[in-house]
Design an enzyme around this catalytic site. Structure first.
Site, short mmCIF file in Angstrom:
data_model
loop_
_atom_site.label_atom_id
_atom_site.label_comp_id
_atom_site.label_asym_id
_atom_site.label_seq_id
_atom_site.Cartn_x
_atom_site.Cartn_y
_atom_site.Cartn_z
N ASP A 24 0.76 -1.12 -0.02
CA ASP A 24 -0.08 0.11 0.09
C ASP A 24 0.81 1.23 0.13
O ASP A 24 2.07 1.41 0.57
CB ASP A 24 -0.85 -0.19 1.26
CG ASP A 24 -1.94 0.88 0.97
OD1 ASP A 24 -2.12 1.57 0.09
OD2 ASP A 24 -2.86 1.12 2.31
N HIS A 41 2.61 2.88 -8.97
CA HIS A 41 2.63 1.57 -9.28
C HIS A 41 3.84 1.15 -9.87
O HIS A 41 4.34 0.02 -9.66
CB HIS A 41 1.44 1.18 -9.99
CG HIS A 41 0.03 1.69 -9.11
ND1 HIS A 41 -0.29 1.44 -8.03
CD2 HIS A 41 -1.08 2.15 -9.79
CE1 HIS A 41 -1.38 2.20 -7.63
NE2 HIS A 41 -2.04 2.59 -8.71
N LEU A 135 10.61 -20.91 -4.12
CA LEU A 135 9.69 -20.07 -3.75
C LEU A 135 8.28 -20.18 -4.41
O LEU A 135 8.41 -19.89 -5.70
CB LEU A 135 10.19 -18.56 -3.77
CG LEU A 135 9.16 -17.42 -3.33
CD1 LEU A 135 8.85 -17.34 -1.74
CD2 LEU A 135 10.08 -16.03 -3.69
C1 FPP Z 1 -1.96 0.18 -3.47
O1 FPP Z 1 -1.49 1.31 -3.22
C2 FPP Z 1 -1.31 -0.51 -4.37
C3 FPP Z 1 -1.98 -0.96 -5.34
C4 FPP Z 1 -3.34 -1.00 -5.74
C5 FPP Z 1 -1.28 -1.88 -6.64
C6 FPP Z 1 -0.24 -2.89 -5.89
C7 FPP Z 1 0.67 -3.08 -7.13
C8 FPP Z 1 1.96 -2.99 -7.68
C9 FPP Z 1 2.82 -2.69 -6.41
C10 FPP Z 1 2.53 -2.84 -8.92
C11 FPP Z 1 3.35 -3.99 -9.37
C12 FPP Z 1 3.15 -5.33 -8.86
C13 FPP Z 1 3.03 -6.35 -9.78
C14 FPP Z 1 2.97 -7.84 -9.53
C15 FPP Z 1 3.11 -6.25 -11.14
P1 FPP Z 1 -2.63 2.60 -3.40
O2 FPP Z 1 -2.73 3.15 -4.94
O3 FPP Z 1 -3.95 2.14 -3.02
O4 FPP Z 1 -1.82 3.70 -2.78
P2 FPP Z 1 -2.40 4.83 -1.78
O5 FPP Z 1 -3.19 4.35 -0.82
O6 FPP Z 1 -1.46 5.78 -1.36
O7 FPP Z 1 -3.28 5.81 -2.84
#
Ligand code: FPP
Length: 246
Positions: A24, A41, A135
């Protein structure tokens, strides 16, 4: 360098067999730099690489990453599109590396909802890493724990209705055997980045006895070193599973 911490992890005690992570804070990371959210992301991909390497180094057997929830389908179309492209980019770039490191990738969630090209990419990574034995990497995509639990109930009901299963034989093992995570032990440790104190519909059944570790670090800033710090904290915990300490 994080190798000093790795040495401490190795002598300190048992390493978690299964680590689950709610990644997150990508949006806040981008906002803090006046960048569009998709770049947050994108930066989060580096942290994914770091934790996979850290788990390989420490001897963790299973890593489950919450990459996209069913609720995330409600985000703006541009952000969803960016996340799907990122998934394809990640698979395209990392497949060889994952395979050569003995990582077996599984996708947990409603794969059928993915765009055709993303779906193709996830089937490809699952197929081409199937022989991995160091893994198990579970990428939870279009995932909702409540939907997974409802699905398990439906599978049990179908087996019972077809006469393949005596309803009196339905117990915790029968239920767990119908979850996406059936082949793996429950997570020992749940890490959540960015300081939020929530489980957010992630592995609700499986996290029953997981140790919770919340760090204020935003996901794109999370490194192998942060992973080892979380494992060291886990090793200091007294896990009682409802019993008293011995
Ligand atoms: C939450 O941050 C994160 C996500 C919804 C996406 C997680 C994706 C990745 C880490 C990209 C790479 C991963 C792979 C496996 C390709 P948020 O957008 O909710 O952050 P915020 O709460 O600060 O708005």
């Amino acid at each position: 360098m994080s190798d000093d911490l790795l040495q401490r992890v190795k002598v300190h005690g048992a390493v978690p067999a299964h680590i689950a992570i709610i990644m997150d804070g990508n949006g806040r990371w981008a906002k803090g730099r006046a960048l569009p959210r998709p770049l947050g992301h994108h930066a989060g991909m580096r942290a994914v690489r770091e934790v996979i390497q850290g788990c390989l180094d420490a001897g963790v057997g299973v890593l489950s990453l919450f990459a996209f929830s069913q609720e995330n389908w409600q985000r703006p179309a541009v952000e969803i599109g960016a996340l799907m492209s990122l998934l394809e980019e990640y698979i395209g770039r990392e497949l060889d590396n994952l395979r050569s490191n003995g990582v077996v990738v599984r996708i947990l969630g409603d794969i059928e909802r993915l765009a055709p090209s993303a779906r193709q990419a996830v089937y490809r990574v699952m197929e081409e890493t199937a022989a991995g034995d160091r893994l198990a990497l579970n990428l939870c995509i279009s995932y909702s724990s409540r939907a997974e639990i409802a699905r398990a109930a439906r599978l049990l009901a179908e087996d019972a209705a077809a006469g393949r299963l005596d309803p009196r034989a339905i117990d915790e093992d029968a239920f767990a055997g119908r979850l996406y995570t059936a082949p793996w032990p429950d997570p020992d440790l749940l890490i959540r980045t960015s300081g939020e104190m929530r489980i957010s519909n992630f592995l609700l059944w499986q996290l029953a006895y997981a140790e919770l570790y919340v760090t204020p670090v935003l996901w794109p800033d999370f490194t192998r070193r942060h992973l080892f710090e979380a494992i060291l904290e886990f090793q200091r915990r007294d896990r009682r599973f409802g019993r008293v300490s011995v």
